[in-house]
Design a protein around this motif. Structure first.
Motif, PDB file in Angstrom:
ATOM      1  N   TYR A 202     -22.724  11.551 -28.753  1.00 58.72           N
ATOM      2  CA  TYR A 202     -22.297  11.744 -30.184  1.00 58.72           C
ATOM      3  C   TYR A 202     -21.579  12.723 -30.105  1.00 58.72           C
ATOM      4  N   PRO A 203     -20.400  12.486 -29.591  1.00 55.60           N
ATOM      5  CA  PRO A 203     -19.295  13.582 -29.623  1.00 55.60           C
ATOM      6  C   PRO A 203     -18.388  13.979 -30.209  1.00 55.60           C
ATOM      7  N   SER A 204     -17.860  15.077 -30.797  1.00 61.15           N
ATOM      8  CA  SER A 204     -16.745  15.031 -31.590  1.00 61.15           C
ATOM      9  C   SER A 204     -15.624  16.142 -30.915  1.00 61.15           C
ATOM     10  N   VAL A 205     -14.414  16.352 -31.513  1.00 58.34           N
ATOM     11  CA  VAL A 205     -13.446  17.293 -30.743  1.00 58.34           C
ATOM     12  C   VAL A 205     -12.685  17.959 -32.344  1.00 58.34           C
ATOM     13  N   GLY A 206     -11.714  18.955 -32.313  1.00 58.13           N
ATOM     14  CA  GLY A 206     -11.428  19.126 -33.400  1.00 58.13           C
ATOM     15  C   GLY A 206      -9.977  19.827 -32.735  1.00 58.13           C
ATOM     16  N   LEU A 207      -9.084  19.956 -33.907  1.00 53.16           N
ATOM     17  CA  LEU A 207      -8.248  20.494 -33.824  1.00 53.16           C
ATOM     18  C   LEU A 207      -7.157  20.971 -34.797  1.00 53.16           C
ATOM     19  N   THR A 208      -7.207  22.514 -34.828  1.00 57.39           N
ATOM     20  CA  THR A 208      -6.574  23.116 -35.878  1.00 57.39           C
ATOM     21  C   THR A 208      -5.402  23.831 -35.384  1.00 57.39           C
TER      22      THR A 208
ATOM     23  N   LEU B 185      -2.978  23.169 -40.283  1.00 57.90           N
ATOM     24  CA  LEU B 185      -3.411  21.463 -40.233  1.00 57.90           C
ATOM     25  C   LEU B 185      -4.238  21.038 -39.388  1.00 57.90           C
ATOM     26  N   ARG B 186      -4.819  20.564 -39.715  1.00 60.91           N
ATOM     27  CA  ARG B 186      -6.257  19.880 -38.820  1.00 60.91           C
ATOM     28  C   ARG B 186      -6.666  18.554 -38.581  1.00 60.91           C
ATOM     29  N   GLY B 187      -7.373  18.855 -37.549  1.00 64.15           N
ATOM     30  CA  GLY B 187      -8.135  17.452 -37.005  1.00 64.15           C
ATOM     31  C   GLY B 187      -8.915  16.837 -36.486  1.00 64.15           C
ATOM     32  N   SER B 188     -10.310  15.796 -36.754  1.00 66.00           N
ATOM     33  CA  SER B 188     -10.915  15.952 -35.983  1.00 66.00           C
ATOM     34  C   SER B 188     -11.484  14.338 -35.962  1.00 66.00           C
ATOM     35  N   TYR B 189     -12.552  14.225 -34.754  1.00 64.96           N
ATOM     36  CA  TYR B 189     -12.327  13.215 -34.297  1.00 64.96           C
ATOM     37  C   TYR B 189     -14.472  13.173 -34.020  1.00 64.96           C
ATOM     38  N   ALA B 190     -15.310  12.278 -34.841  1.00 63.67           N
ATOM     39  CA  ALA B 190     -16.642  12.576 -34.429  1.00 63.67           C
ATOM     40  C   ALA B 190     -16.919  11.354 -34.645  1.00 63.67           C
TER      41      ALA B 190
END
Length: 257
Positions: A10-16, A34-39
């Motif tokens: 169960y990975p997660s990654v985020g970019l801000t 601005l922000r985005g993420s996947y989990a």
């Protein structure tokens, strides 16, 4: 879970990106991010779901009415989210916005089977339930003085669900029921639908009454009478400060459901 499936990733990654620190913006914009993420999240189930359970009570042996599954897979939920944070007019006005989409795969649940099979249900993986929604928060300093200040925050959120898949061979699945209601999972419909006997209606949606003036009731077919999920949620929070004294007042709003 069985030995071959009891590990899950169960990975997660985020970019801000703080845009206000990267480029020149108009003076009234103090902050923009601005922000985005996947989990991805995994989940297992309760014990005793891989083999048939027997209980002994006063010399009597009873087998579990649920047929287990020795090849269960873990549930998985995948989430995508984007949003922005904004501050204006010397940080006196604040705005946060988030949009998300989540899908839950291989959900673990018991599916009913014909009585002649010797069990009431079989435990298995299935279903793909999708949720999409958004939330925003609007805040501001209404008054900001040396001895007195008034700050307000308003939030609003809405979620919409849809059942994309159930278990193999199922388009409808009863979650639970009681004397009046049945909670159903129906492919293509929102999650949380409640079915019961309802009024017979004409093509224009008007209730049909019998000769005695009483509404006619459906027979042999349930109709959707409600969904227990709210249409939207909101809240209003006011904070008043006078010198060292602070007073907060919160209003919660739940519409529908």
């Amino acid at each position: 879970l069985p030995a071959d499936n009891r590990s899950y990733f169960y990975p997660s990654v985020g970019l801000t990106a703080v845009i206000s620190e990267l480029v020149d913006l108009p003076e009234f914009i103090n902050y923009l991010k601005l922000r985005g993420s996947y989990a991805e999240v995994g989940n297992d189930t309760d014990p005793y779901m891989l083999y048939r359970l027997a209980t002994i009570n006063k010399g009597t042996i009873a087998l579990s009415p649920t047929l287990p599954n020795a090849d269960l897979k873990p549930e998985s939920t995948r989430s995508n989210e984007i949003g922005l944070d904004l501050a204006l007019l010397n940080n006196r006005v604040r705005f946060d916005f988030t949009y998300y989409k989540t899908n839950t795969f291989d959900q673990l649940f018991a599916s009913p089977v014909p009585v002649g099979s010797g069990v009431a249900s079989v435990f298995q993986n299935g279903a793909d339930v999708q949720n999409t929604g958004f939330e925003f928060v609007l805040g501001g300093d209404i008054l900001s003085g040396q001895h007195f200040s008034w700050d307000i925050n308003i939030n609003f959120s809405r979620n919409r669900s849809k059942i994309l898949e159930i278990a193999e061979g199922f388009d409808v699945l009863n979650q639970a029921d009681d004397y009046i209601r049945t909670y159903k999972l129906i492919k293509g419909e929102p999650f949380g639908a409640v079915y019961s006997r309802g009024y017979v209606r004409d093509e224009q949606g008007r209730v049909i009454v019998d000769a005695s003036g009483l509404p006619k009731i459906t027979t042999g077919k349930d109709v959707m009478v409600a969904n227990y999920n709210p249409d939207w949620l909101s809240g209003i929070n006011n904070t008043f400060r006078y010198k060292d004294l602070t007073l907060s007042a919160l209003i919660d709003i739940r519409q529908g459901g």
